[in-house]
Motif scaffolding. Structure first.
Motif, PDB file in Angstrom:
ATOM      1  N   ASN A 171       1.021  -1.163  -0.072  1.00 14.15           N
ATOM      2  CA  ASN A 171       0.070  -0.031  -0.092  1.00 14.15           C
ATOM      3  C   ASN A 171       0.839   1.278  -0.140  1.00 14.15           C
ATOM      4  OD1 ASN A 171      -2.395   1.449  -0.027  1.00 14.15           O
ATOM      5  ND2 ASN A 171      -2.661   1.500   2.278  1.00 14.15           N
ATOM      6  N   CYS A 177       0.809  11.936  -1.521  1.00 13.28           N
ATOM      7  CA  CYS A 177      -0.174  11.125  -0.829  1.00 13.28           C
ATOM      8  C   CYS A 177      -1.160  11.752   0.070  1.00 13.28           C
ATOM      9  CB  CYS A 177       0.248   9.933  -0.157  1.00 13.28           C
ATOM     10  SG  CYS A 177       1.213  10.282   1.330  1.00 13.28           S
ATOM     11  N   TYR A 180      -3.602  13.122  -2.867  1.00 16.27           N
ATOM     12  CA  TYR A 180      -4.075  11.944  -3.915  1.00 16.27           C
ATOM     13  C   TYR A 180      -4.154  10.571  -3.325  1.00 16.27           C
ATOM     14  CZ  TYR A 180      -3.412  15.840  -7.082  1.00 16.27           C
ATOM     15  OH  TYR A 180      -3.610  17.107  -7.817  1.00 16.27           O
ATOM     16  N   GLY A 181      -3.706  10.557  -2.099  1.00 15.95           N
ATOM     17  CA  GLY A 181      -4.105   9.138  -1.648  1.00 15.95           C
ATOM     18  C   GLY A 181      -2.897   8.100  -1.848  1.00 15.95           C
ATOM     19  N   HIS A 185      -6.106   3.973  -2.477  1.00 16.81           N
ATOM     20  CA  HIS A 185      -7.091   4.953  -3.173  1.00 16.81           C
ATOM     21  C   HIS A 185      -6.980   5.100  -4.772  1.00 16.81           C
ATOM     22  CE1 HIS A 185      -6.116   6.390   1.069  1.00 16.81           C
ATOM     23  NE2 HIS A 185      -7.403   6.072   0.996  1.00 16.81           N
ATOM     24  N   ASN A 186      -5.988   4.465  -5.547  1.00 16.25           N
ATOM     25  CA  ASN A 186      -5.899   4.691  -6.630  1.00 16.25           C
ATOM     26  C   ASN A 186      -5.880   3.388  -7.581  1.00 16.25           C
ATOM     27  OD1 ASN A 186      -4.972   7.588  -7.113  1.00 16.25           O
ATOM     28  ND2 ASN A 186      -3.929   7.022  -5.139  1.00 16.25           N
ATOM     29  N   SER A 216      -9.715  -3.491  -0.582  1.00 21.04           N
ATOM     30  CA  SER A 216      -8.852  -2.760   0.412  1.00 21.04           C
ATOM     31  C   SER A 216      -8.322  -3.967   1.414  1.00 21.04           C
ATOM     32  CB  SER A 216      -9.750  -1.713   1.081  1.00 21.04           C
ATOM     33  OG  SER A 216     -10.819  -2.239   1.978  1.00 21.04           O
TER      34      SER A 216
END
Length: 507
Positions: A171, A177, A180-181, A185-186, A216
């Motif tokens: 991850n 980040c 935009y994570g 998240h992408n 997830s």
């Protein structure tokens, strides 16, 4: 990270799994793999498998029985079926850039390297997605998407080398980040193989997928649940404008407070990073980024979007930073200057390798309001352990990357570095944070898992592992500590009935 250092002889970190196979057993495993796979896909000689004995956490090493390099999902599935039949442990590997020992081999097992699964299968510019194999490098996705004005947002410092499969396993995040994570998240969809060699899919190209939401769960599972064979990522339009504000502070605590002030003002920068003086003085001769070497700490805050939007946010950032005590502020005036400001932060790890024979990179997270307190505590730990430490933080989301500098060739230095790192992780948990942000647990933090998670929580982790991998052959002995290990850890760390930092207030 250590460059050329073997694991300490008294280390018991691998006692749960390290069993040397007999010569007959080794021959059985290799023969079965060679019978099922092309000759070029199986490596078994010492000179062939030794390069796979560790990942970026090179102080711990262990050669596998064999290395399998499939060139298709079918070949990967075949290798897994052979290993399942013979009850052989399997450790999936990407580029080996991980820093937690997650890809260190099992001494009785096989490394399944996905490096040859490196094709971009589809790039849909209209949908803003790319479907790629796990061996595709992180940066290669953005390069392929650039002609369409798109890019892949997660940008770990190793993005030029790390693979998307490894990013999914850990991850991974990066300097952008905050806005935009992380990888989770992408990524829209992951396809993988179970230990039985069965193909399974998680998520979809749509906004939602039927059934349980397991995507997830798989992202960040460090190869314990499935072997990733295909990933569908989300692509974003490249911002029309991006500028960086670089601010200097004569007090590291004030720099930490400035981070909290930025977020409190309702500003979410594209990136918000902190570096202390030890870090800037290490990277400046290497990158010539123009850092203030007299400052106790610097902040890098990036704003991106439409030009007018960026201009307004930059002005707001300057006001907040000035009020927070910044002694100097610079703003990039071109994209080349922006990249120059970022180059030092992006190259902090290799810069550490230029000034120290070895370094140990930590990866804890804390609430942003405690950044100053953490820097003060790390400085005190540095004195107590007699080792220097460079601090580079994803300050915007409280993800810390202290780089402990040491020389593994000097007796006792690695032991001191490891104790130093353990104290940092323990303090992160005591301050209400977690023991890892993006590098994963692997073998590095497996003992520290005993500190953060209860016996009931660890039992739940084992339940998930059992559901996906009943024989326990995928990356065994990593991430989830056994009850025995936690008992041993408790005996080592408890002093006078309390864990270190147990008496700290929960701010």
């Amino acid at each position: 990270m250590s460059k050329g250092s073997a694991a300490p002889e008294d280390d018991t970190r691998h006692s749960d799994t390290a069993v040397a196979p007999s010569g007959a057993r080794r021959r059985e495993i290799v023969a079965a793999l060679r019978a099922a796979l092309p000759a070029r896909a199986v490596l078994s000689e010492a000179a062939e498998v030794d390069p796979y004995e560790c990942d970026g956490l090179a102080v711990f090493r262990q050669a596998p029985v064999a290395v399998v390099l499939p060139e298709s999902e079918v070949e990967a599935a075949t290798a897994l079926k052979v290993c399942r039949r013979l009850a052989v442990p399997v450790v999936a590997r990407g580029a080996g850039t991980g820093l937690s020992g997650g890809a260190m081999p099992h001494g009785s097992g096989v490394v399944l390297s996905l490096a040859r699964l490196n094709r971009i299968l589809e790039l849909d510019a209209e949908a803003g997605t790319a479907r790629v194999e796990p061996g595709v490098r992180n940066l290669a996705i953005s390069v392929a998407a650039a002609p369409f004005g798109l890019y892949y947002a997660p940008d770990p410092s190793s993005q030029i080398a790390c693979t998307i499969g490894g990013n999914v396993a850990e991850n991974a995040g990066g300097v952008h980040c905050l806005k935009y994570g992380l990888t989770v998240h992408n990524v829209l969809r992951v396809r993988g193989l179970t230990i039985e060699g069965e193909a399974v899919e998680f998520g979809s190209a749509a906004l939602d997928a039927p059934g349980l939401d397991l995507l997830s769960l798989v992202i960040g599972s460090e190869g314990l649940l499935v072997v990733v064979t295909e990933v569908t990522v989300r692509l974003l339009p490249k911002p029309r404008c991006a500028r960086v504000v670089m601010a200097s502070f004569q007090d590291a605590t004030r720099a930490g407070e400035a981070v909290a002030a930025i977020i409190a003002a309702g500003i979410i920068p594209a990136g918000l990073e902190m570096m202390d003086r030890e870090a800037t003085r290490a990277v400046e001769p290497f990158c010539h980024s123009g850092y203030d070497l007299d400052a106790a700490a610097i902040l890098l805050a990036e704003s991106d979007g439409e030009p007018a939007e960026v201009e307004a946010e930059i002005a707001q950032l300057q006001d907040v930073l000035t009020a927070a005590g910044a002694t100097s502020i610079e703003v990039s005036n071109s994209d080349a200057e922006r990249l120059r400001f970022w180059s030092g932060r992006k190259n902090a790890f290799p810069a550490a390798g230029r000034i120290s024979p070895d370094y140990y990179c930590m990866d804890g997270t804390i609430p942003r309001k405690h950044l100053g307190k953490m820097l003060e505590s790390i400085a005190a730990m540095s004195v107590r352990h007699g080792l220097r430490c460079m601090n580079v933080f994803h300050a915007g989301d409280g993800n810390l990357h202290p780089l402990i500098l040491f020389d593994a060739n000097l007796p006792g230095q690695w032991a001191r570095a490891e104790r130093f790192g353990a104290e940092i992780v323990e303090l992160c948990v005591a301050l209400g944070g977690t023991l890892t942000g993006e590098h994963g647990v692997g073998i590095e933090k497996i003992n520290s898992m005993c500190l953060q998670f209860s016996a009931a929580e660890r039992a739940a982790f084992f339940g998930v592992k059992q559901a996906f991998d009943p024989p326990g052959l995928l990356n065994p002995g990593k991430v989830i500590p056994t009850l025995h290990r936690c008992a041993e850890y408790g005996r080592m760390r408890v002093h006078g009935g309390q864990l270190p930092f147990a008496d700290l207030p929960r701010f």
